[in-house]
Enzyme design. Structure first.
Site, PDB file in Angstrom:
ATOM      1  N   ASP A 106       0.811  -1.223   0.000  1.00 47.08           N
ATOM      2  CA  ASP A 106       0.000   0.000   0.000  1.00 47.08           C
ATOM      3  C   ASP A 106       0.841   1.267   0.000  1.00 47.08           C
ATOM      4  OD1 ASP A 106      -2.497  -1.126   0.026  1.00 47.08           O
ATOM      5  OD2 ASP A 106      -2.597  -1.263   2.196  1.00 47.08           O
TER       6      ASP A 106
HETATM    7  C1  BGC Z   1      -2.674  -3.823   4.652  1.00 46.51           C
HETATM    8  C2  BGC Z   1      -2.504  -4.675   3.433  1.00 46.51           C
HETATM    9  C3  BGC Z   1      -1.249  -4.297   2.723  1.00 46.51           C
HETATM   10  C4  BGC Z   1      -0.065  -4.294   3.646  1.00 46.51           C
HETATM   11  C5  BGC Z   1       1.192  -3.840   2.982  1.00 46.51           C
HETATM   12  C6  BGC Z   1      -1.442  -3.857   5.486  1.00 46.51           C
HETATM   13  O1  BGC Z   1      -1.580  -2.982   6.538  1.00 46.51           O
HETATM   14  O2  BGC Z   1      -3.773  -4.303   5.382  1.00 46.51           O
HETATM   15  O3  BGC Z   1      -3.607  -4.534   2.612  1.00 46.51           O
HETATM   16  O4  BGC Z   1      -1.074  -5.202   1.698  1.00 46.51           O
HETATM   17  O5  BGC Z   1      -0.333  -3.478   4.751  1.00 46.51           O
HETATM   18  O6  BGC Z   1       1.213  -2.501   2.689  1.00 46.51           O
END
Ligand code: BGC
Length: 811
Positions: free
Chosen positions: A483
């Protein structure tokens, strides 16, 4: 240093020191009604949705931490104390907290009196039941004054923390017998209320917070407790609470039990009132009556324990490694249930307000849960798919109460669609229920444009190929799984969110090698599914695209020693030796290895060797290296974190299993196992003071080698780490994989393991599998014997005969 111990027989973690390095919590309830409870009884309660139906209030980020919960105050002479040490923090003679499967019991002993509080949400019940057992172990008669305490939230947890000009005037309560009702907003648009009862006559109560504590007092100094008598307050606005008061006399050796019920009721419009302004209490009374004796409560607890006996009997390993067995057989499966229930919404690191159910998150959570209750997994898949758009894209999150896509977060995360294939195929492989593919599933919750679930998978696949960049690799959109790699965001305004702000995707060349690998893995999975359901044309069409993607990765995604991570907006490489920082990343190397891309040419071996050399450290595999030391506007949030934390070179535990699985693809069981142990919480129990979060569950992140304090974990409980590690250890290391036509056995273990045993219930039969590794290999099944007869393949047939079958696997 340890703060407790595992009691595997009871399936409990026993905390013996209330001052754990961080609140160590547990979850009560697993269907509609939920509570979070810490080892000192902090936490809160909600119905279905931690944002829209918050029953009790909690203060995140408070001083001291973990303030607010369901508390008992015991006044014995001049001494006041709480069984969970907090909030009174009176030094106890003994303290013990047992976190079990959806229940917690906390015992405090002070001056010869033991107070043991058991908390759980009985199955199919919209209430938290609390059993308080008071025992007098002293030689004198004890006269105790008991005050219970819980604080109501005004339902919408966000508004509850914001809109005080309204909130301080809306609170309403009712009191009848020993039941304290919270009915704020019931007379207008709400059809629900909450209540807190005790199964004994009370000598008093309080429902107004200020009267209970005194305006300037904290949780540890309620003025009514100090005065030894209740305020008899009736809340009008301000902050309604619920506190019972009663007196108990205990002879030496005598014990008494009290049952409290903290519950939630919904009434139909025409049944809301008993008389003018008096709420209809029928349903509350029904629930209270179900738990008004100790026997009833004990039976309900026994049922809950039996429920977990059943769930945990589906996959059991006996490996001889105690720490491994307790994770696989108990805690990891339990955590998978919890992530299934909450996605990333409510924990001690997730406020319950910020996030709903994640499209990608919830699909991944299924791989650790589907074997437990496949029917619920099925429903979840349909719910998730219903928030997809006709072009295959999807809302990134949806709210559990409404099941509608969350507009605030929106969509455009280009990895999201592929995870639906993973969720669905995992379900079918577990159950053999292909009928799910024929379900008519809406797009964007609009039934008028519904298509079959199979079509949803098809458009998921197409969403990737309809969004390819200049190298024929998938465009990243807002972000892929990471993200925080925001390649189209270019944010220089601290007031905007990296993930939801307007992206500059038009004309962007930002491509993701992680999505490329993901696409090959689940594209192949989809092709296999198409063939299995006889849709040869679709299989053929998709194969062409997968082949092209493999070729594109080899041509434009290989950096010489490892796989590139991405191309940025301008088409520059990310995760290349050419870069100064962020030369190598875990995600693309994990996914391209899992996809087997370039296996014959030795690319995977090379990539994984590079991971070992550059990303591995004592505490796990960091996400990228070297860490970013300055803000790169063209990379976004990833470079906003200090080195070693979160997505900037933290050990993001969710993605470590991708490397473990990659290692099993090339048969390196020793490496996979070493990686597994590094982040597995039961192996970290001895360093709890460093690790800080619970030793019985995975955390999202452990600070990496570049951090100020490497090895310190954060964000426990709600993380894809739970399901991915369970999936990896059970299906790729121990190697018991559900498949369309049977149970495939393909272990990849450390050479020096002599073998292990697994009991697996699968499609109506029990498989007692004994794996023998006398040849000291990591991988490769040489012989399969089922019920005494040699079997020609490593796929165990579906017996569905209700019987137990013995299987011997020789490696
Ligand atoms: C989120 C995921 C994401 C991950 C890496 C997590 O906090 O829930 O959707 O893939 O972070 O960024």
């Amino acid at each position: 240093m340890k703060f407790g111990y595992f009691d595997d027989k009871q399936r409990e973690y026993v905390i013996t020191d209330p001052k754990t390095p961080y609140p160590w919590i547990n979850y009560l309830g697993n269907e509609d009604f939920f509570s979070l409870i810490s080892n000192t009884a902090g936490g809160y309660t909600f119905y279905k949705d931690a944002k829209f139906r918050r029953l009790t209030r909690y203060r995140y980020n408070n001083v001291p931490t973990d303030a607010g919960g369901r508390y008992f105050y015991i006044k014995d002479g001049d001494t006041a104390w709480s069984p969970g040490w907090k909030p009174m923090k009176t030094q106890l003679d003994k303290y013990e907290c047992r976190h079990g499967m959806n229940y917690t019991s906390i015992e405090g002993v002070k001056d010869g009196v033991s107070a043991k509080a058991l908390f759980f949400v009985p199955l199919k019940t919209w209430a938290e039941v609390q059993k308080l057992t008071l025992t007098n172990n002293s030689n004198e008669v004890k006269k105790l004054k008991i005050f219970s305490f819980t604080e109501w939230a005004l339902w919408n947890a966000a508004a509850d923390m914001e809109n005080f000009q309204r909130n301080f005037s809306t609170g309403e309560v009712e009191i009848e017998d020993s039941v304290l009702y919270h009915k704020t907003e019931y007379k207008e648009r709400r059809n629900h209320y909450a209540y807190y009862s005790v199964n004994a006559p009370i000598q008093g109560f309080d429902t107004d917070r200020e009267t209970f504590f005194g305006l300037y007092n904290g949780f540890h100094e309620p003025q009514v407790v100090e005065a030894g008598k209740p305020g008899m307050s009736i809340a009008h606005g301000w902050s309604p609470i619920a506190s019972h008061y009663f007196e108990v006399e205990l002879k030496p050796g005598e014990a008494k039990d009290y049952v409290f019920v903290l519950g939630y009721v919904e009434n139909k419009d025409e049944e809301k009132w008993e008389s003018k302004n008096i709420i209809n209490k029928t349903k509350a009374k029904e629930t209270i009556a179900k738990f008004n004796t100790v026997e009833k409560v004990d039976t309900a607890l026994a049922e809950l324990r039996m429920y977990w006996d059943n769930l945990l009997s589906i996959y059991r390993v006996d490996s001889g490694e105690e720490k491994l067995d307790r994770m696989v057989n108990i805690w990891n499966q339990y955590q998978c249930m919890i992530t299934f229930c909450f996605s990333r919404s409510a924990s001690y690191f997730e406020s319950g307000i910020g996030r709903g159910m994640g499209f990608r998150d919830s699909n991944q959570d299924l791989i650790g849960f589907v074997h437990q209750i496949p029917e619920r997994a099925r429903e979840r898949i349909i719910d998730i798919a219903s928030t997809q758009f006709p072009d295959g894209g999807c809302y990134h999150q949806y709210q559990p109460l409404t099941k509608k896509g969350n507009n605030d977060i929106g969509g455009g995360f280009n990895d999201d669609p592929m995870w639906l294939i993973l969720g669905t195929t995992s379900y079918i492989k577990e159950t053999g229920d292909f009928s799910i593919l024929d379900e008519m599933v809406p797009f964007d919750n609009d039934m008028s444009i519904a298509r079959t679930l199979f079509d949803h998978l098809s458009v998921s696949f197409d969403h990737v190929i309809n969004n390819l960049g200049p190298h024929g690799l998938p465009l990243i959109g807002r972000a892929d799984w990471n993200d925080c790699l925001n390649l189209n965001c270019f944010s220089n305004d601290p007031n905007e969110s990296y993930q939801t702000t307007e992206n500059q995707s038009k004309g962007s060349k930002a491509e993701s090698l992680m999505i490329a690998g993901l696409f090959v893995v689940y594209g192949n999975d989809f092709i296999k599914l198409c063939k299995r359901v006889g849709n040869k044309a679709e299989a053929k069409r998709c194969q062409k695209h997968v082949d092209e993607m493999v070729a594109a990765v080899k041509k434009h995604g290989w950096d010489g020693e490892w796989f590139l991570r991405a191309y940025d907006y301008f088409g520059n490489k990310i995760g290349s030796n050419e870069n100064e920082e962020g030369k190598i990343f875990i995600e693309s190397n994990g996914w391209c290895s899992m996809a087997g891309i370039g296996k014959e040419e030795g690319l995977i071996e090379k990539a994984l060797d590079s991971v070992k050399e550059r990303l591995d450290c004592e505490h796990g595999i960091v996400l990228n290296n070297p860490a970013f030391t300055k803000y790169y506007i063209e990379y976004g949030e990833i470079s906003s974190y200090p080195p070693g934390y979160k997505e900037n070179a933290g050990i993001f535990c969710h993605n470590n299993p991708w490397i473990m699985i990659g290692e099993t693809v090339i048969g390196r069981g020793d490496e996979a196992w070493e990686y597994f142990k590094k982040i597995c919480p039961s192996y970290l129990e001895d360093v709890s003071e460093l690790h800080r979060t619970e030793p019985y569950v995975y955390s999202q992140m452990i600070a990496g080698k570049d951090a100020f304090k490497p090895g310190e974990a954060k964000n426990s409980w709600l993380t894809g780490t739970a399901s991915w590690n369970f999936y990896t250890i059970t299906q790729y290391i121990l190697g018991i994989q559900p498949d369309y036509d049977g149970l495939k056995i393909e272990p990849c273990i450390p050479k020096d393991w002599k073998g292990f045993n697994v009991t697996r219930k699968f499609r109506g039969a029990t498989y007692k599998i004994k794996v023998i590794n006398e040849n000291a290999v990591c991988k490769g099944v040489s012989k399969v014997i089922i019920d005494g007869k040699e079997h020609s393949s490593n796929i165990l047939p579906i017996f569905a005969d209700g019987n137990t079958h013995t299987v011997e696997i020789v490696m």
